[in-house]
Scaffold this motif. Structure first.
Motif, PDB file in Angstrom:
ATOM      1  N   ASP A  38      10.195  29.141 -23.092  1.00  0.00           N
ATOM      2  CA  ASP A  38      11.549  29.264 -22.544  1.00  0.00           C
ATOM      3  C   ASP A  38      11.965  28.052 -21.721  1.00  0.00           C
ATOM      4  O   ASP A  38      12.985  28.086 -21.045  1.00  0.00           O
ATOM      5  N   THR A  39      11.176  26.991 -21.749  1.00  0.00           N
ATOM      6  CA  THR A  39      11.543  25.804 -20.983  1.00  0.00           C
ATOM      7  C   THR A  39      12.583  24.999 -21.755  1.00  0.00           C
ATOM      8  O   THR A  39      12.813  25.238 -22.938  1.00  0.00           O
ATOM      9  N   HIS A  40      13.192  24.063 -21.084  1.00  0.00           N
ATOM     10  CA  HIS A  40      14.260  23.271 -21.709  1.00  0.00           C
ATOM     11  C   HIS A  40      14.086  21.787 -21.397  1.00  0.00           C
ATOM     12  O   HIS A  40      14.891  21.199 -20.676  1.00  0.00           O
ATOM     13  N   PRO A  41      13.033  21.143 -21.949  1.00  0.00           N
ATOM     14  CA  PRO A  41      12.829  19.728 -21.630  1.00  0.00           C
ATOM     15  C   PRO A  41      13.891  18.806 -22.233  1.00  0.00           C
ATOM     16  O   PRO A  41      13.924  17.627 -21.931  1.00  0.00           O
ATOM     17  N   ASN A  42      14.770  19.367 -23.041  1.00  0.00           N
ATOM     18  CA  ASN A  42      15.849  18.568 -23.632  1.00  0.00           C
ATOM     19  C   ASN A  42      17.173  18.723 -22.882  1.00  0.00           C
ATOM     20  O   ASN A  42      18.141  18.059 -23.211  1.00  0.00           O
ATOM     21  N   ARG A  43      17.224  19.596 -21.897  1.00  0.00           N
ATOM     22  CA  ARG A  43      18.442  19.784 -21.092  1.00  0.00           C
ATOM     23  C   ARG A  43      18.246  19.032 -19.775  1.00  0.00           C
ATOM     24  O   ARG A  43      17.824  19.595 -18.781  1.00  0.00           O
ATOM     25  N   LEU A  44      18.558  17.733 -19.811  1.00  0.00           N
ATOM     26  CA  LEU A  44      18.225  16.851 -18.697  1.00  0.00           C
ATOM     27  C   LEU A  44      19.413  16.442 -17.837  1.00  0.00           C
ATOM     28  O   LEU A  44      19.236  15.810 -16.801  1.00  0.00           O
ATOM     29  N   LYS A  45      20.608  16.761 -18.264  1.00  0.00           N
ATOM     30  CA  LYS A  45      21.792  16.391 -17.475  1.00  0.00           C
ATOM     31  C   LYS A  45      21.907  17.318 -16.267  1.00  0.00           C
ATOM     32  O   LYS A  45      21.595  18.510 -16.351  1.00  0.00           O
ATOM     33  N   LEU A  46      22.384  16.767 -15.174  1.00  0.00           N
ATOM     34  CA  LEU A  46      22.541  17.554 -13.949  1.00  0.00           C
ATOM     35  C   LEU A  46      23.449  18.760 -14.193  1.00  0.00           C
ATOM     36  O   LEU A  46      23.162  19.857 -13.710  1.00  0.00           O
ATOM     37  N   SER A  47      24.506  18.577 -14.962  1.00  0.00           N
ATOM     38  CA  SER A  47      25.420  19.689 -15.245  1.00  0.00           C
ATOM     39  C   SER A  47      24.708  20.816 -16.000  1.00  0.00           C
ATOM     40  O   SER A  47      24.945  21.997 -15.729  1.00  0.00           O
ATOM     41  N   GLU A  48      23.795  20.457 -16.927  1.00  0.00           N
ATOM     42  CA  GLU A  48      23.046  21.478 -17.673  1.00  0.00           C
ATOM     43  C   GLU A  48      22.062  22.206 -16.759  1.00  0.00           C
ATOM     44  O   GLU A  48      21.932  23.445 -16.839  1.00  0.00           O
ATOM     45  N   CYS A  49      21.413  21.466 -15.895  1.00  0.00           N
ATOM     46  CA  CYS A  49      20.462  22.079 -14.960  1.00  0.00           C
ATOM     47  C   CYS A  49      21.194  23.002 -13.981  1.00  0.00           C
ATOM     48  O   CYS A  49      20.687  24.071 -13.623  1.00  0.00           O
ATOM     49  N   LEU A  50      22.392  22.596 -13.572  1.00  0.00           N
ATOM     50  CA  LEU A  50      23.200  23.419 -12.662  1.00  0.00           C
ATOM     51  C   LEU A  50      23.635  24.718 -13.341  1.00  0.00           C
ATOM     52  O   LEU A  50      23.560  25.793 -12.737  1.00  0.00           O
ATOM     53  N   ILE A  51      24.038  24.625 -14.592  1.00  0.00           N
ATOM     54  CA  ILE A  51      24.430  25.832 -15.351  1.00  0.00           C
ATOM     55  C   ILE A  51      23.237  26.776 -15.474  1.00  0.00           C
ATOM     56  O   ILE A  51      23.372  27.993 -15.261  1.00  0.00           O
ATOM     57  N   ASP A  52      22.066  26.225 -15.815  1.00  0.00           N
ATOM     58  CA  ASP A  52      20.877  27.067 -15.943  1.00  0.00           C
ATOM     59  C   ASP A  52      20.501  27.708 -14.610  1.00  0.00           C
ATOM     60  O   ASP A  52      20.095  28.874 -14.572  1.00  0.00           O
ATOM     61  N   LEU A  53      20.661  26.965 -13.521  1.00  0.00           N
ATOM     62  CA  LEU A  53      20.386  27.506 -12.196  1.00  0.00           C
ATOM     63  C   LEU A  53      21.319  28.673 -11.884  1.00  0.00           C
ATOM     64  O   LEU A  53      20.887  29.710 -11.382  1.00  0.00           O
ATOM     65  N   LYS A  54      22.586  28.501 -12.196  1.00  0.00           N
ATOM     66  CA  LYS A  54      23.574  29.557 -11.906  1.00  0.00           C
ATOM     67  C   LYS A  54      23.259  30.844 -12.667  1.00  0.00           C
ATOM     68  O   LYS A  54      23.647  31.935 -12.241  1.00  0.00           O
ATOM     69  N   ASN A  55      22.534  30.728 -13.793  1.00  0.00           N
ATOM     70  CA  ASN A  55      22.159  31.915 -14.566  1.00  0.00           C
ATOM     71  C   ASN A  55      21.052  32.732 -13.904  1.00  0.00           C
ATOM     72  O   ASN A  55      20.876  33.896 -14.230  1.00  0.00           O
ATOM     73  N   VAL A  56      20.290  32.114 -12.992  1.00  0.00           N
ATOM     74  CA  VAL A  56      19.181  32.835 -12.367  1.00  0.00           C
ATOM     75  C   VAL A  56      19.319  32.998 -10.854  1.00  0.00           C
ATOM     76  O   VAL A  56      18.608  33.792 -10.254  1.00  0.00           O
ATOM     77  N   ALA A  57      20.188  32.212 -10.241  1.00  0.00           N
ATOM     78  CA  ALA A  57      20.333  32.282  -8.786  1.00  0.00           C
ATOM     79  C   ALA A  57      21.804  32.155  -8.413  1.00  0.00           C
ATOM     80  O   ALA A  57      22.539  31.395  -9.017  1.00  0.00           O
ATOM     81  N   ASP A  58      22.183  32.898  -7.425  1.00  0.00           N
ATOM     82  CA  ASP A  58      23.571  32.882  -6.957  1.00  0.00           C
ATOM     83  C   ASP A  58      23.691  31.901  -5.801  1.00  0.00           C
ATOM     84  O   ASP A  58      23.987  32.281  -4.673  1.00  0.00           O
ATOM     85  N   TRP A  59      23.448  30.633  -6.094  1.00  0.00           N
ATOM     86  CA  TRP A  59      23.480  29.597  -5.085  1.00  0.00           C
ATOM     87  C   TRP A  59      24.705  28.725  -5.274  1.00  0.00           C
ATOM     88  O   TRP A  59      25.162  28.497  -6.390  1.00  0.00           O
ATOM     89  N   ASP A  60      25.208  28.199  -4.185  1.00  0.00           N
ATOM     90  CA  ASP A  60      26.363  27.302  -4.229  1.00  0.00           C
ATOM     91  C   ASP A  60      26.103  26.084  -3.360  1.00  0.00           C
ATOM     92  O   ASP A  60      25.149  26.036  -2.577  1.00  0.00           O
ATOM     93  N   GLY A  61      26.976  25.126  -3.480  1.00  0.00           N
ATOM     94  CA  GLY A  61      26.974  23.972  -2.592  1.00  0.00           C
ATOM     95  C   GLY A  61      25.779  23.061  -2.744  1.00  0.00           C
ATOM     96  O   GLY A  61      25.221  22.886  -3.830  1.00  0.00           O
ATOM     97  N   GLU A  62      25.408  22.474  -1.595  1.00  0.00           N
ATOM     98  CA  GLU A  62      24.332  21.482  -1.570  1.00  0.00           C
ATOM     99  C   GLU A  62      22.984  22.084  -1.980  1.00  0.00           C
ATOM    100  O   GLU A  62      22.177  21.412  -2.625  1.00  0.00           O
ATOM    101  N   LYS A  63      22.754  23.336  -1.619  1.00  0.00           N
ATOM    102  CA  LYS A  63      21.496  24.003  -1.976  1.00  0.00           C
ATOM    103  C   LYS A  63      21.356  24.088  -3.503  1.00  0.00           C
ATOM    104  O   LYS A  63      20.288  23.809  -4.050  1.00  0.00           O
ATOM    105  N   ALA A  64      22.434  24.447  -4.178  1.00  0.00           N
ATOM    106  CA  ALA A  64      22.420  24.538  -5.641  1.00  0.00           C
ATOM    107  C   ALA A  64      22.250  23.163  -6.277  1.00  0.00           C
ATOM    108  O   ALA A  64      21.503  22.994  -7.247  1.00  0.00           O
ATOM    109  N   LEU A  65      22.922  22.177  -5.737  1.00  0.00           N
ATOM    110  CA  LEU A  65      22.829  20.816  -6.259  1.00  0.00           C
ATOM    111  C   LEU A  65      21.409  20.257  -6.130  1.00  0.00           C
ATOM    112  O   LEU A  65      20.880  19.646  -7.074  1.00  0.00           O
ATOM    113  N   GLU A  66      20.803  20.471  -4.976  1.00  0.00           N
ATOM    114  CA  GLU A  66      19.433  20.007  -4.751  1.00  0.00           C
ATOM    115  C   GLU A  66      18.461  20.722  -5.695  1.00  0.00           C
ATOM    116  O   GLU A  66      17.550  20.085  -6.265  1.00  0.00           O
ATOM    117  N   ALA A  67      18.630  22.024  -5.875  1.00  0.00           N
ATOM    118  CA  ALA A  67      17.763  22.776  -6.788  1.00  0.00           C
ATOM    119  C   ALA A  67      17.950  22.299  -8.233  1.00  0.00           C
ATOM    120  O   ALA A  67      16.968  22.161  -8.977  1.00  0.00           O
TER     121      ALA A  67
END
Length: 171
Positions: A38-67
Protein backbone atom coordinates in the motif's frame (compact mmCIF):
# COMPACT_ATOMS: atom_id res chain seq x y z
CA UNK A 1 7.62 -48.80 -37.22
CA UNK A 2 10.50 -48.98 -34.77
CA UNK A 3 12.30 -46.23 -36.67
CA UNK A 4 9.23 -43.90 -36.41
CA UNK A 5 8.96 -44.55 -32.68
CA UNK A 6 12.64 -43.75 -32.26
CA UNK A 7 12.27 -40.51 -34.31
CA UNK A 8 9.31 -39.39 -32.16
CA UNK A 9 11.26 -39.97 -28.96
CA UNK A 10 14.25 -38.07 -30.29
CA UNK A 11 11.96 -35.22 -31.38
CA UNK A 12 10.31 -35.08 -27.94
CA UNK A 13 13.72 -35.05 -26.28
CA UNK A 14 14.95 -32.21 -28.50
CA UNK A 15 11.79 -30.18 -27.79
CA UNK A 16 12.23 -30.75 -24.06
CA UNK A 17 15.86 -29.57 -24.24
CA UNK A 18 14.80 -26.44 -26.16
CA UNK A 19 12.08 -25.65 -23.62
CA UNK A 20 14.51 -26.08 -20.73
CA UNK A 21 17.05 -23.84 -22.47
CA UNK A 22 14.46 -21.11 -23.08
CA UNK A 23 13.16 -21.23 -19.50
CA UNK A 24 16.63 -20.88 -18.01
CA UNK A 25 17.32 -17.87 -20.23
CA UNK A 26 14.36 -15.80 -19.01
CA UNK A 27 15.84 -12.62 -17.54
CA UNK A 28 15.60 -12.31 -13.79
CA UNK A 29 14.01 -8.88 -14.16
CA UNK A 30 10.97 -10.56 -15.73
CA UNK A 31 10.06 -11.92 -12.31
CA UNK A 32 10.12 -8.71 -10.26
CA UNK A 33 7.57 -9.07 -7.47
CA UNK A 34 5.59 -6.11 -6.18
CA UNK A 35 6.63 -5.67 -2.57
CA UNK A 36 5.40 -2.09 -2.33
CA UNK A 37 1.99 -3.08 -0.98
CA UNK A 38 0.00 0.00 0.00
CA UNK A 39 2.99 2.33 -0.20
CA UNK A 40 3.30 4.97 -2.90
CA UNK A 41 6.97 5.49 -3.83
CA UNK A 42 5.82 7.06 -7.10
CA UNK A 43 3.71 9.80 -5.45
CA UNK A 44 6.53 12.21 -4.67
CA UNK A 45 4.98 15.64 -5.19
CA UNK A 46 4.15 17.62 -2.06
CA UNK A 47 0.56 18.06 -3.28
CA UNK A 48 0.17 14.26 -3.63
CA UNK A 49 1.62 13.64 -0.17
CA UNK A 50 -0.71 16.29 1.27
CA UNK A 51 -3.76 14.67 -0.36
CA UNK A 52 -2.74 11.26 1.01
CA UNK A 53 -2.24 12.78 4.46
CA UNK A 54 -5.70 14.35 4.40
CA UNK A 55 -7.14 10.87 3.75
CA UNK A 56 -5.79 9.54 7.06
CA UNK A 57 -5.49 12.57 9.34
CA UNK A 58 -7.60 15.65 9.90
CA UNK A 59 -4.65 18.01 10.06
CA UNK A 60 -4.39 21.54 8.70
CA UNK A 61 -1.86 24.30 8.38
CA UNK A 62 1.83 24.02 9.14
CA UNK A 63 1.43 20.68 10.94
CA UNK A 64 -0.09 19.11 7.82
CA UNK A 65 2.54 20.65 5.56
CA UNK A 66 5.40 19.39 7.71
CA UNK A 67 3.88 15.89 7.85
CA UNK A 68 3.39 15.88 4.06
CA UNK A 69 7.03 16.87 3.56
CA UNK A 70 8.07 14.01 5.83
CA UNK A 71 5.90 11.56 3.85
CA UNK A 72 7.42 12.76 0.56
CA UNK A 73 10.94 12.43 1.98
CA UNK A 74 10.23 8.87 3.13
CA UNK A 75 8.78 7.98 -0.27
CA UNK A 76 11.84 9.40 -2.02
CA UNK A 77 14.10 7.32 0.19
CA UNK A 78 11.96 4.23 -0.47
CA UNK A 79 12.26 4.81 -4.24
CA UNK A 80 16.01 5.46 -3.92
CA UNK A 81 16.67 2.26 -1.94
CA UNK A 82 14.53 0.18 -4.30
CA UNK A 83 16.46 1.58 -7.29
CA UNK A 84 19.73 0.78 -5.48
CA UNK A 85 18.55 -2.79 -4.86
CA UNK A 86 17.55 -3.25 -8.51
CA UNK A 87 20.88 -1.78 -9.66
CA UNK A 88 22.79 -4.21 -7.43
CA UNK A 89 20.81 -7.11 -8.92
CA UNK A 90 21.68 -5.84 -12.40
CA UNK A 91 25.37 -5.72 -11.46
CA UNK A 92 25.19 -9.25 -10.11
CA UNK A 93 23.55 -10.41 -13.34
CA UNK A 94 26.14 -8.65 -15.53
CA UNK A 95 29.03 -10.21 -13.63
CA UNK A 96 27.72 -13.76 -13.52
CA UNK A 97 25.71 -14.11 -16.75
CA UNK A 98 28.68 -15.31 -18.83
CA UNK A 99 30.22 -17.57 -16.22
CA UNK A 100 29.21 -21.07 -17.20
CA UNK A 101 29.94 -22.30 -13.70
CA UNK A 102 27.59 -19.85 -11.98
CA UNK A 103 25.01 -18.62 -14.49
CA UNK A 104 22.67 -21.53 -13.82
CA UNK A 105 22.41 -20.34 -10.20
CA UNK A 106 21.80 -16.72 -11.12
CA UNK A 107 17.97 -16.93 -11.35
CA UNK A 108 17.91 -18.58 -7.92
CA UNK A 109 20.20 -15.91 -6.48
CA UNK A 110 17.97 -13.13 -7.83
CA UNK A 111 14.85 -14.85 -6.47
CA UNK A 112 16.57 -15.34 -3.12
CA UNK A 113 17.52 -11.66 -2.92
CA UNK A 114 13.86 -10.73 -3.46
CA UNK A 115 12.93 -13.23 -0.75
CA UNK A 116 15.35 -11.56 1.67
CA UNK A 117 13.63 -8.22 1.09
CA UNK A 118 10.16 -9.79 1.35
CA UNK A 119 11.04 -11.62 4.58
CA UNK A 120 12.41 -8.40 6.05
CA UNK A 121 9.17 -6.57 5.18
CA UNK A 122 7.01 -9.39 6.53
CA UNK A 123 9.03 -9.56 9.75
CA UNK A 124 8.90 -5.82 10.41
CA UNK A 125 5.24 -5.45 9.47
CA UNK A 126 4.38 -8.41 11.70
CA UNK A 127 5.45 -6.33 14.71
CA UNK A 128 3.78 -3.15 13.51
CA UNK A 129 0.54 -1.51 14.46
CA UNK A 130 -0.15 1.84 12.86
CA UNK A 131 -2.72 4.55 13.11
CA UNK A 132 -3.17 8.01 11.67
CA UNK A 133 -0.11 9.31 9.79
CA UNK A 134 1.92 6.21 10.69
CA UNK A 135 -0.17 4.28 8.18
CA UNK A 136 1.63 6.37 5.53
CA UNK A 137 5.10 6.74 7.06
CA UNK A 138 5.89 3.37 8.64
CA UNK A 139 5.40 1.20 5.51
CA UNK A 140 7.70 3.57 3.59
CA UNK A 141 10.35 3.35 6.33
CA UNK A 142 10.11 -0.43 6.43
CA UNK A 143 10.51 -0.80 2.68
CA UNK A 144 13.43 1.65 2.62
CA UNK A 145 15.20 -0.36 5.31
CA UNK A 146 14.48 -3.72 3.69
CA UNK A 147 15.49 -2.68 0.16
CA UNK A 148 18.64 -1.20 1.70
CA UNK A 149 19.31 -4.51 3.46
CA UNK A 150 18.90 -6.39 0.17
CA UNK A 151 21.18 -3.97 -1.68
CA UNK A 152 23.80 -4.16 1.11
CA UNK A 153 23.70 -7.95 0.95
CA UNK A 154 24.34 -8.08 -2.81
CA UNK A 155 26.86 -5.23 -2.76
CA UNK A 156 28.89 -6.94 -0.01
CA UNK A 157 29.11 -10.06 -2.19
CA UNK A 158 30.12 -8.01 -5.22
CA UNK A 159 32.76 -6.19 -3.16
CA UNK A 160 34.20 -9.49 -1.94
CA UNK A 161 34.23 -10.79 -5.50
CA UNK A 162 36.04 -7.71 -6.82
CA UNK A 163 38.67 -7.94 -4.06
CA UNK A 164 39.21 -11.64 -4.72
CA UNK A 165 39.75 -11.17 -8.45
CA UNK A 166 41.76 -7.99 -8.03
CA UNK A 167 44.22 -9.79 -5.74
CA UNK A 168 44.25 -12.87 -8.01
CA UNK A 169 45.16 -10.74 -11.02
CA UNK A 170 47.91 -9.01 -9.10
CA UNK A 171 46.19 -5.61 -9.29
Amino acid sequence: MLRNLFKRRILKFVILIIIMFVLTRIPASAAIPNLDGDTHPNRLKLSECLIDLKNVADWDGEKALEAARNICELRQNHAKQKARFLASQDQLTKIYKDWKRFNEYLPTAITDSWQIVKSCIDFKEGFTSTHNIESLTLPEKIRSECYSLGADFIESHLSMLRKRYKSASGG
